[in-house]
Design an enzyme around this catalytic site. Structure first.
Site, PDB file in Angstrom:
ATOM      1  N   HIS A  54       0.839  -1.197   0.000  1.00  0.00           N
ATOM      2  CA  HIS A  54       0.000   0.000   0.000  1.00  0.00           C
ATOM      3  C   HIS A  54       0.871   1.244   0.000  1.00  0.00           C
ATOM      4  O   HIS A  54       2.098   1.157   0.127  1.00  0.00           O
ATOM      5  CB  HIS A  54      -0.986  -0.003   1.168  1.00  0.00           C
ATOM      6  N   HIS A  56       1.309   3.900   1.970  1.00  0.00           N
ATOM      7  CA  HIS A  56       1.887   4.580   3.133  1.00  0.00           C
ATOM      8  C   HIS A  56       3.410   4.567   3.032  1.00  0.00           C
ATOM      9  O   HIS A  56       4.024   3.558   2.666  1.00  0.00           O
ATOM     10  CB  HIS A  56       1.421   3.923   4.432  1.00  0.00           C
ATOM     11  N   ASP A  58       5.841   4.375   5.037  1.00  0.00           N
ATOM     12  CA  ASP A  58       6.647   3.395   5.758  1.00  0.00           C
ATOM     13  C   ASP A  58       6.641   2.023   5.076  1.00  0.00           C
ATOM     14  O   ASP A  58       7.232   1.068   5.578  1.00  0.00           O
ATOM     15  CB  ASP A  58       6.191   3.270   7.219  1.00  0.00           C
ATOM     16  N   HIS A  59       6.014   1.951   3.905  1.00  0.00           N
ATOM     17  CA  HIS A  59       6.025   0.724   3.112  1.00  0.00           C
ATOM     18  C   HIS A  59       6.584   0.925   1.704  1.00  0.00           C
ATOM     19  O   HIS A  59       6.823  -0.060   1.005  1.00  0.00           O
ATOM     20  CB  HIS A  59       4.612   0.145   3.023  1.00  0.00           C
ATOM     21  N   HIS A 110      -7.567  -1.175   5.347  1.00  0.00           N
ATOM     22  CA  HIS A 110      -6.538  -0.318   5.937  1.00  0.00           C
ATOM     23  C   HIS A 110      -6.306   0.872   5.016  1.00  0.00           C
ATOM     24  O   HIS A 110      -6.249   2.019   5.459  1.00  0.00           O
ATOM     25  CB  HIS A 110      -5.253  -1.112   6.144  1.00  0.00           C
ATOM     26  N   ASP A 134      -0.424  -4.417   5.982  1.00  0.00           N
ATOM     27  CA  ASP A 134      -1.133  -3.957   7.177  1.00  0.00           C
ATOM     28  C   ASP A 134      -2.573  -4.463   7.202  1.00  0.00           C
ATOM     29  O   ASP A 134      -3.459  -3.819   7.775  1.00  0.00           O
ATOM     30  CB  ASP A 134      -1.098  -2.431   7.260  1.00  0.00           C
ATOM     31  N   HIS A 173       4.289  -5.167  10.227  1.00  0.00           N
ATOM     32  CA  HIS A 173       4.750  -4.542  11.468  1.00  0.00           C
ATOM     33  C   HIS A 173       4.924  -5.570  12.562  1.00  0.00           C
ATOM     34  O   HIS A 173       4.253  -6.615  12.574  1.00  0.00           O
ATOM     35  CB  HIS A 173       3.743  -3.490  11.955  1.00  0.00           C
TER      36      HIS A 173
END
Length: 277
Positions: A54, A56, A58-59, A110, A134, A173
């Site tokens: 996805h 975001h 942090d990915h 998400h 996520d 995570h």
């Protein structure tokens, strides 16, 4: 295929999937390019593709830098907001990289365009893997930022939940301890939850990851995959599985794990003014 688990940022996981015969590799959720480049060099592999679950950061924030180093690398995902995206994938689309096969599984909730990746290797006895981003965590699931409980129910029970039970789950995570503490609150008499929580704490003490779990195991201790169980329904006061899912998510969003007591050296350092809390 071999999956290299890479811990980055505060609690993220990114992965490097290596085909041993060819030494080709696929990155999943490449958030920290510098770290991934170091591992690619150390492993002596060639990066062929990046799969992003996805948008975001942090990915996916390492995508652009990786493409600068490897201009022929293809970047796959389902959202145009993903950096350096070259291929927009759809549900049930299959990709092939040498002997490694990938099935794209659309799991919106998400984020509205979240994609999981089910992966297996030709003529290999090893269990398949799913990179769940996520959507599914060890003992939990992602927040419903852009979706509904009905969507997450379908994601966990009808899409991911129908994969082979031996499928290894590689999530986005490290949230196992907090998730399992909540699971224990939901089902205080579930011995499997107690055992998994003790195991996760021991892994944390040794600074080791809790991934992968298996899909079959998640059905035994993950409350979000146990929404049809009487004990979970009793905890939420609901019987409809989607309503149980919604209630669990609301409760989990406000769940706070007990604060850990600082170790003595840290307390002394605070008292002496060596650092600020």
């Amino acid at each position: 295929m071999r999956v290299k688990v890479i811990s980055v940022l505060e609690d993220n996981y990114m992965y490097l999937v290596i085909e041993e015969k060819t030494r080709d590799a696929i990155a999943v959720d490449a958030s920290v390019s510098k770290r991934l480049l170091e591992i690619i060099k150390k492993e002596g592999v060639t990066l062929k593709a990046i799969l992003t679950t996805h948008h975001h950061l942090d990915h996916c924030r390492g995508n652009e830098e990786l493409v600068r180093h490897y201009p022929d690398v293809q970047v796959y995902g389902a959202d145009k907001r993903i950096g350096a995206l070259t291929h927009k994938v759809t549900h049930d689309e299959e990709l092939k990289f040498g002997g490694i096969n990938v099935r794209c599984l659309f799991t919106p909730c998400h984020t509205a365009t979240h994609m999981c990746y089910f992966m297996w290797e030709d003529d290999c006895p090893d269990a398949p893997a799913v990179f769940s981003g996520d959507t599914l965590f060890v003992g939990g699931c992602g927040r419903f930022f852009e979706g509904t409980a009905d969507q997450m129910y379908k994601n966990l029970m009808q899409i991911l939940g129908t994969l082979p039970k031996e499928t290894k789950v590689f999530c986005g995570h490290e949230h196992a301890i907090t998730n399992l503490k909540f699971a224990l609150k939901v089902e205080p008499d579930n011995e499997t939850v107690k055992e998994k929580l003790a195991w996760a704490k021991a892994r944390d003490d040794e600074d080791l990851p809790t991934v992968p779990s298996t899909l079959g195991d998640e059905f035994d201790y993950n409350p979000f995959m146990r929404v049809t169980e009487e004990s979970v329904q009793k905890f939420t006061g609901k019987t409809d599985p989607v309503e149980v899912m919604a209630a669990l998510r609301t409760m989990k969003d406000s769940f706070k794990k007990p604060k850990e007591t600082l170790p003595v050296p840290a307390l002394l350092a605070l008292e002496w003014g060596l650092f600020r809390p």
